[in-house]
Design an enzyme around this catalytic site. Structure first.
Site, PDB file in Angstrom:
ATOM      1  N   SER A  27      10.835   6.960   8.959  1.00  0.00           N
ATOM      2  CA  SER A  27       9.926   6.920  10.316  1.00  0.00           C
ATOM      3  C   SER A  27      10.771   5.271  10.752  1.00  0.00           C
ATOM      4  CB  SER A  27       8.675   6.415  10.249  1.00  0.00           C
ATOM      5  OG  SER A  27       7.609   6.716  11.221  1.00  0.00           O
ATOM      6  N   CYS A  57       3.537   8.550   1.138  1.00  0.00           N
ATOM      7  CA  CYS A  57       3.658   7.672   2.008  1.00  0.00           C
ATOM      8  C   CYS A  57       3.784   6.808   1.173  1.00  0.00           C
ATOM      9  CB  CYS A  57       2.528   7.909   3.382  1.00  0.00           C
ATOM     10  SG  CYS A  57       2.672   6.294   4.203  1.00  0.00           S
ATOM     11  N   CYS A  66      -0.991  -1.885  15.106  1.00  0.00           N
ATOM     12  CA  CYS A  66      -0.731  -1.555  13.738  1.00  0.00           C
ATOM     13  C   CYS A  66      -1.329  -2.733  12.858  1.00  0.00           C
ATOM     14  CB  CYS A  66       0.584  -1.881  13.889  1.00  0.00           C
ATOM     15  SG  CYS A  66       0.996  -1.435  12.450  1.00  0.00           S
ATOM     16  N   CYS A 120      -1.930   2.093   8.628  1.00  0.00           N
ATOM     17  CA  CYS A 120      -1.007   1.456   7.749  1.00  0.00           C
ATOM     18  C   CYS A 120      -1.575   0.188   7.899  1.00  0.00           C
ATOM     19  CB  CYS A 120       0.273   1.502   8.752  1.00  0.00           C
ATOM     20  SG  CYS A 120       0.900   2.908   9.575  1.00  0.00           S
ATOM     21  N   ASN A 170      -5.593   4.777  15.420  1.00  0.00           N
ATOM     22  CA  ASN A 170      -7.233   4.301  14.974  1.00  0.00           C
ATOM     23  C   ASN A 170      -7.490   3.093  14.791  1.00  0.00           C
ATOM     24  OD1 ASN A 170      -8.025   4.277  12.610  1.00  0.00           O
ATOM     25  ND2 ASN A 170      -6.897   4.576  10.412  1.00  0.00           N
ATOM     26  N   SER A 177       8.752   6.453  16.818  1.00  0.00           N
ATOM     27  CA  SER A 177       7.741   5.640  16.827  1.00  0.00           C
ATOM     28  C   SER A 177       8.156   6.294  18.292  1.00  0.00           C
ATOM     29  CB  SER A 177       7.321   5.374  15.693  1.00  0.00           C
ATOM     30  OG  SER A 177       6.184   5.102  14.897  1.00  0.00           O
ATOM     31  N   LEU A 178       7.486   6.385  19.644  1.00  0.00           N
ATOM     32  CA  LEU A 178       7.419   6.774  20.229  1.00  0.00           C
ATOM     33  C   LEU A 178       6.496   6.091  21.723  1.00  0.00           C
ATOM     34  CD1 LEU A 178       9.655   7.469  22.591  1.00  0.00           C
ATOM     35  CD2 LEU A 178       8.680   9.106  23.254  1.00  0.00           C
ATOM     36  N   HIS A 179       5.445   6.387  21.356  1.00  0.00           N
ATOM     37  CA  HIS A 179       4.188   6.349  22.034  1.00  0.00           C
ATOM     38  C   HIS A 179       4.149   5.531  23.538  1.00  0.00           C
ATOM     39  CE1 HIS A 179       2.964   5.593  17.519  1.00  0.00           C
ATOM     40  NE2 HIS A 179       3.384   5.134  17.273  1.00  0.00           N
ATOM     41  N   GLU A 205       0.773  -1.461  -0.104  1.00  0.00           N
ATOM     42  CA  GLU A 205       0.121  -0.258   0.054  1.00  0.00           C
ATOM     43  C   GLU A 205       1.216   1.289  -0.183  1.00  0.00           C
ATOM     44  OE1 GLU A 205      -2.800   0.323   3.250  1.00  0.00           O
ATOM     45  OE2 GLU A 205      -2.504  -1.892   3.014  1.00  0.00           O
ATOM     46  N   CYS A 236       3.764  -4.458  17.226  1.00  0.00           N
ATOM     47  CA  CYS A 236       3.736  -3.235  17.371  1.00  0.00           C
ATOM     48  C   CYS A 236       1.894  -3.934  17.921  1.00  0.00           C
ATOM     49  CB  CYS A 236       3.480  -2.034  16.955  1.00  0.00           C
ATOM     50  SG  CYS A 236       5.336  -1.318  16.676  1.00  0.00           S
ATOM     51  N   CYS A 266       5.357  -6.662   7.890  1.00  0.00           N
ATOM     52  CA  CYS A 266       6.305  -6.355   9.118  1.00  0.00           C
ATOM     53  C   CYS A 266       6.829  -6.875  10.077  1.00  0.00           C
ATOM     54  CB  CYS A 266       5.967  -4.870  10.457  1.00  0.00           C
ATOM     55  SG  CYS A 266       6.979  -4.081  10.918  1.00  0.00           S
TER      56      CYS A 266
HETATM   57  N1  SAH Z   1       7.762   0.885  11.290  1.00  0.00           N
HETATM   58  C1  SAH Z   1       8.393   2.463  11.406  1.00  0.00           C
HETATM   59  C2  SAH Z   1       6.604   2.647   9.920  1.00  0.00           C
HETATM   60  C3  SAH Z   1       5.404   2.599   9.725  1.00  0.00           C
HETATM   61  S1  SAH Z   1       4.318   2.513  11.001  1.00  0.00           S
HETATM   62  C4  SAH Z   1       7.564   2.957  12.483  1.00  0.00           C
HETATM   63  O1  SAH Z   1       7.248   2.112  13.602  1.00  0.00           O
HETATM   64  O2  SAH Z   1       7.810   4.134  12.352  1.00  0.00           O
HETATM   65  C5  SAH Z   1       3.542   5.053  10.696  1.00  0.00           C
HETATM   66  C6  SAH Z   1       3.306   5.194  11.796  1.00  0.00           C
HETATM   67  O3  SAH Z   1       1.705   5.083  12.122  1.00  0.00           O
HETATM   68  C7  SAH Z   1       3.703   4.957  13.334  1.00  0.00           C
HETATM   69  O4  SAH Z   1       4.588   5.559  14.259  1.00  0.00           O
HETATM   70  C8  SAH Z   1       3.214   3.571  13.644  1.00  0.00           C
HETATM   71  O5  SAH Z   1       2.992   3.437  14.988  1.00  0.00           O
HETATM   72  C9  SAH Z   1       1.943   4.624  13.800  1.00  0.00           C
HETATM   73  N2  SAH Z   1       0.734   3.421  13.722  1.00  0.00           N
HETATM   74  C10 SAH Z   1       0.651   2.230  12.997  1.00  0.00           C
HETATM   75  N3  SAH Z   1      -1.157   1.853  13.234  1.00  0.00           N
HETATM   76  C11 SAH Z   1      -1.359   2.919  13.843  1.00  0.00           C
HETATM   77  C12 SAH Z   1      -2.929   2.919  13.981  1.00  0.00           C
HETATM   78  N4  SAH Z   1      -3.503   1.919  14.012  1.00  0.00           N
HETATM   79  N5  SAH Z   1      -3.270   3.891  14.555  1.00  0.00           N
HETATM   80  C13 SAH Z   1      -2.375   5.142  15.315  1.00  0.00           C
HETATM   81  N6  SAH Z   1      -1.188   5.256  14.413  1.00  0.00           N
HETATM   82  C14 SAH Z   1      -0.917   4.432  14.217  1.00  0.00           C
END
Ligand code: SAH
Length: 348
Positions: A190, A104, A118, A332, A289, A213-215, A91, A115, A111
């Site tokens: 990212s 993007c 995701c 994603c 999301n 991606s800290l979260h 995608e 996470c 992957c």
């Molecule tokens: N692997 C890389 C890039 C891909 S994801 C990374 O981890 O940064 C791009 C961003 O979207 C990342 O910050 C990821 O954590 C976030 N992401 C993935 N799924 C998501 C979701 N369902 N809602 C919000 N953010 C999400």
């Protein structure tokens, strides 16, 4: 077969000379591929028919096939589902902003980072994408829309720093003055935080942007959301971020997906401000999301604003990600998953 679109201009020149052709042909072919976004060797009309046939026989010409496009009625965002030559699906997203168009791209099929929130990672990683396959996501969108692309973010499916060499080659091809010549500052990678490769990237002397991606604001919470935190602690991660800034001078972006009741309280914001206070950075807040495979819920709009205000009070720059294309499986990996699932249903 040689993947011709993944070759640098020097590599292409050697290949063309080995084929017994004059070196300037390499310049013409490179121009067709990377400046004019040609869709096939056939389009390269200033090459002889003989050379085009030789190239077709000896080289793979990566050109992604559009399987589906979904366009958002809200903001014109276009989400593409592409098929690769081996049948795998990926995608990419095309977004229109006031300051220009942005794409993007995905870096892997699937992957393996795991996470929790995701959709891309649910079935693990299938394979890495070649430089040509990452580049052609942009080229295919340019061919389809007829529009220019001024920014690229590697934020689609996959972990770019888990596909380091191909990503680096992609960066070199995309920013090459003989190709699209995109400014390095208009490119953002990212990462979920593969610490050694962040440091390696810092040493490449590039001026591309890094988003992390800290979260979460502490090690324990981060471990709950992101398995990579078991491998590299949040302290090691922040040290690598500092190193990246010291080496490149580029402001860092921290992505923080707000999950209702999990990482979105005032205490979380306060702790986050504390760990980021000596970093030159901006925090990009993204209401999570929700994906149907997990029961995470997004934070309310009020919570998102309160979180942002808390950070700003502590002098941390914060923005709330505009939600582009929410009506079209914007998260994603969702479009690909849905497509594969629907096909499996039909084949039952
Ligand atoms: N692997 C890389 C890039 C891909 S994801 C990374 O981890 O940064 C791009 C961003 O979207 C990342 O910050 C990821 O954590 C976030 N992401 C993935 N799924 C998501 C979701 N369902 N809602 C919000 N953010 C999400």
């Amino acid at each position: 077969m040689t993947d011709i679109k993944s070759l640098t201009k020097d590599e292409l020149t050697s290949l063309i000379k080995d084929m017994g052709e004059p070196g300037f042909r390499a310049g013409q072919i490179y121009d067709w591929m990377h400046k004019k976004q040609a869709g096939s060797f056939e389009e390269m009309t200033n090459l002889s028919k003989g050379l085009r046939e030789k190239l077709t026989a000896e080289c793979e010409f990566v050109c992604l096939k559009i399987v589906r496009v979904q366009e958002s009625k809200i903001d014109g965002t276009r989400k593409y589902l592409f098929e690769l030559s081996d049948g795998n699906l990926i995608e990419s997203v095309f977004m229109k902003y006031r300051f220009g168009n942005s794409v993007c791209v995905s870096s892997q099929v699937g992957c393996r980072m795991g996470c929790r929130f995701c959709a891309s990672t649910i079935d693990g990683v299938e394979r890495n994408l070649a430089p040509s396959e990452i580049l052609d996501q942009i080229y295919a969108i340019m061919r389809d829309t007829g529009e220019k692309v001024s920014r690229v973010v590697v934020m689609g499916s996959g972990e770019p720093l888990d596909n380091y060499d191909n990503i680096l080659k992609f960066v070199r091809l995309l920013t090459d003055e003989n190709g699209l010549n995109m400014g390095q500052r208009n490119l953002t990678i990212s990462t979920c935080g593969i610490v050694p490769n962040m440091r390696k990237l810092a040493d490449e002397e590039l001026s591309i942007n890094l988003a992390i991606s800290l979260h979460a604001s502490n090690q324990q919470k981060r471990q709950e959301l992101m398995p990579i935190a078991n491998q590299y602690s949040i302290d090691e991660l922040l040290d690598a971020c500092r190193y990246y800034f010291d080496k490149t001078g580029r402001q860092l972006t921290f992505e923080y997906s707000l999950v209702g009741g999990v990482n979105d309280t005032d205490e979380d914001a306060d702790e986050l401000a504390g760990i980021l206070k000596d970093l030159n950075c901006v925090v990009n807040l993204i209401p999570v999301n929700p994906i149907k495979e997990r029961d995470y819920v997004e934070s309310t709009a009020e919570r998102v604003q309160a979180f942002k205000r808390m950070l700003e009070k502590r002098r941390i720059n914060a923005t709330v990600r505009r939600e582009m294309g929410r009506d079209i499986d914007g998260a994603c990996g969702q479009l690909r998953r849905r497509h594969i699932e629907n096909n499996q249903e039909e084949n039952k």
